[in-house]
Design an enzyme around this catalytic site. Structure first.
Site, PDB file in Angstrom:
ATOM      1  N   LYS A   1       0.848  -1.201   0.000  1.00 20.95           N
ATOM      2  CA  LYS A   1       0.000   0.000   0.000  1.00 20.95           C
ATOM      3  C   LYS A   1       0.886   1.254   0.000  1.00 20.95           C
ATOM      4  CE  LYS A   1      -0.271  -0.351   5.045  1.00 20.95           C
ATOM      5  NZ  LYS A   1      -1.095  -0.790   6.183  1.00 20.95           N
TER       6      LYS A   1
ATOM      7  N   ARG B   1     -10.321  -0.330  15.382  1.00 18.77           N
ATOM      8  CA  ARG B   1     -10.319   0.470  14.161  1.00 18.77           C
ATOM      9  C   ARG B   1     -11.372  -0.183  13.261  1.00 18.77           C
ATOM     10  NH1 ARG B   1      -4.576   1.359  11.205  1.00 18.77           N
ATOM     11  NH2 ARG B   1      -5.025  -0.756  10.560  1.00 18.77           N
TER      12      ARG B   1
ATOM     13  N   TYR C   1      16.920  29.460   9.244  1.00 13.32           N
ATOM     14  CA  TYR C   1      15.691  30.087   9.750  1.00 13.32           C
ATOM     15  C   TYR C   1      15.662  30.057  11.267  1.00 13.32           C
ATOM     16  CZ  TYR C   1      13.486  30.092   5.122  1.00 13.32           C
ATOM     17  OH  TYR C   1      13.170  30.327   3.815  1.00 13.32           O
TER      18      TYR C   1
ATOM     19  N   MET D   1      12.654  24.235   3.050  1.00 12.04           N
ATOM     20  CA  MET D   1      11.823  23.522   2.069  1.00 12.04           C
ATOM     21  C   MET D   1      12.666  22.752   1.059  1.00 12.04           C
ATOM     22  SD  MET D   1       8.816  25.013  -0.414  1.00 12.04           S
ATOM     23  CE  MET D   1       7.825  25.692   0.899  1.00 12.04           C
TER      24      MET D   1
HETATM   25  C1  LIG Z   1      -0.247  -1.821   6.811  1.00  7.67           C
HETATM   26  C2  LIG Z   1      -0.793  -3.102   7.284  1.00  7.67           C
HETATM   27  C3  LIG Z   1       0.038  -4.212   7.482  1.00  7.67           C
HETATM   28  C4  LIG Z   1       1.547  -4.150   7.375  1.00  7.67           C
HETATM   29  O1  LIG Z   1       2.074  -3.662   8.579  1.00  7.67           O
HETATM   30  P1  LIG Z   1       3.657  -3.482   8.812  1.00  7.67           P
HETATM   31  O2  LIG Z   1       3.735  -2.982  10.207  1.00  7.67           O
HETATM   32  O3  LIG Z   1       4.099  -2.490   7.820  1.00  7.67           O
HETATM   33  O4  LIG Z   1       4.254  -4.817   8.619  1.00  7.67           O
HETATM   34  C5  LIG Z   1      -0.555  -5.408   7.817  1.00  7.67           C
HETATM   35  N1  LIG Z   1      -1.902  -5.504   7.965  1.00  7.67           N
HETATM   36  C6  LIG Z   1      -2.728  -4.443   7.825  1.00  7.67           C
HETATM   37  C7  LIG Z   1      -4.184  -4.601   8.021  1.00  7.67           C
HETATM   38  C8  LIG Z   1      -2.204  -3.213   7.488  1.00  7.67           C
HETATM   39  O5  LIG Z   1      -3.022  -2.155   7.353  1.00  7.67           O
END
Ligand SMILES: *Cc1c(COP(=O)(O)O)cnc(C)c1O
Length: 356
Positions: free
Chosen positions: A33, A130, A254, A302
């Site tokens: 992802k 969640r 800055y 930046m």
């Molecule tokens: C992002 C995610 C993972 C991967 O987690 P890592 O900590 O990056 O290994 C696994 N399962 C779900 C549901 C996730 O959202």
């Protein structure tokens, strides 16, 4: 051309996938992802095709990028399932695997008429709070889904809230909750993110879901926890484009936030927070200059940041600076910026990615 770039080492990615594989008793889905955690979705998936059993993305648009690139040899899992019922015909046609976490999704599936069944993981909220159904709802929900001819159930999934704290009892409680359900339904489980997969084999389940470890970063906040030989995949680098020679007592950058305490040579580096280098990084955050240790001083701007090269008389305009990668751990930079390696990797922007 501006020298800022991120070099992605695909052989390190494959190496890390093999480490994850050793911790996966059965199948493994590689989590790609967020553009493969900032490493570039298409090249990473291409490199991993022979190493994994499936790929996991967060939502349908991310999967569509893989479909458009023809990368459909392995199943694609949507970790949040569909976010809108209108995605379902596409999901069914493309045989995307959906996580189902909410009653509204079941109602939408019930309305779907499709030749191809939608393949589904049922998500259980065992303590993350969640996404997912509560454990006491799961048997009824399972039966509801099992009664739909347009659905094919793969098993139960859950996500650990505190697997990155290996001594924390919450993971075991979450595990026990899902194992109790699995006993009744006798089905497959998908449980483990990187931290769970590296800390307890009991939590592996049938389908592991490693993400961050594939990219060679550490899922555990205390950097010394990691015993596996993961290789950093991304090297963020640039060059010195200017040098300042200052007397003691001069304020830099800055806010005049850093003041030289002695005569100082500073290298000005073409890298800033618009590239994803964290503005919060403190004075003293490590970098390397031509392979030698050096430190960030002054505020990150930046487009530029400043490093102290007083101790490196050979260094100057054109010197290569590594911001994170094989020499400087992204986890160390993250600690210095009060964040985690995950955020730095997927916040990368503007810099071109190149592959080796
Ligand atoms: C992002 C995610 C993972 C991967 O987690 P890592 O900590 O990056 O290994 C696994 N399962 C779900 C549901 C996730 O959202």
């Amino acid at each position: 051309m501006r020298p800022a770039r991120a070099v992605i080492d695909l052989s390190a990615l494959v190496h890390n996938a093999r480490v994850a594989r050793q911790h996966s008793p059965e199948q493994m889905m590689a989590v790609v992802k967020a553009d493969a955690y900032g490493h570039g979705l298409i090249p990473c998936v291409t490199a991993l095709q022979d190493e994994v059993d499936a790929f996991a993305v967060a939502f349908t648009e991310e999967a569509a990028r893989l479909i458009d690139a023809g990368l459909t040899r392995k199943p694609i899992v949507l970790l949040e399932g569909f976010l809108d019922a209108a995605e379902l015909p596409f999901i069914a046609e493309q045989q995307l695997v959906c996580v189902v976490h909410s009653a509204w999704q079941i109602a939408a599936l019930a309305r779907l008429s499709s030749q191809q069944p939608v393949v589904v993981w049922l998500k259980v909220d065992t303590g993350m709070h969640r996404l997912g159904f509560q454990p006491e709802q799961v048997l009824a929900v399972w039966q509801q889904l099992a009664a739909l001819p347009q659905v094919r159930l793969l098993g139960l999934s859950t996500h650990f809230a505190r697997a990155d704290e290996p001594e924390c009892p919450v993971t075991l409680q979450q595990l026990q909750a899902i194992l109790a359900l699995q006993k009744q339904l006798n089905t497959s489980l998908s449980l483990a993110n990187s931290a769970a997969l590296l800390s307890t084999s009991a939590a592996a389940g049938n389908w592991t879901r490693p993400g961050i470890m594939l990219y060679g970063a550490n899922p555990f906040p205390s950097a010394n926890r990691l015993t596996e030989s993961l290789e950093p995949v991304m090297t963020l680098e640039s060059k010195i484009i200017g040098v300042q020679t200052l007397a003691a007592g001069q304020a830099v950058g800055y806010g005049g936030h850093y003041v030289t305490s002695a005569p100082t040579r500073l290298g000005i580096v073409a890298m800033g927070y618009a590239d994803g280098y964290p503005r919060q990084a403190k004075n003293g955050t490590p970098v390397t200059v031509d392979g030698q240790p050096a430190q960030l001083v002054g505020r990150v701007a930046m487009d530029m940041l400043t490093v102290d090269i007083t101790h490196l008389p050979e260094a100057g305009v054109g010197s290569r600076v590594e911001l994170w990668g094989k020499q400087v751990s992204v986890d160390t930079v993250a600690q210095q910026a009060d964040t985690i390696g995950y955020q730095l990797l997927c916040n990368l922007k503007r810099v071109p990615l190149s592959y080796c």
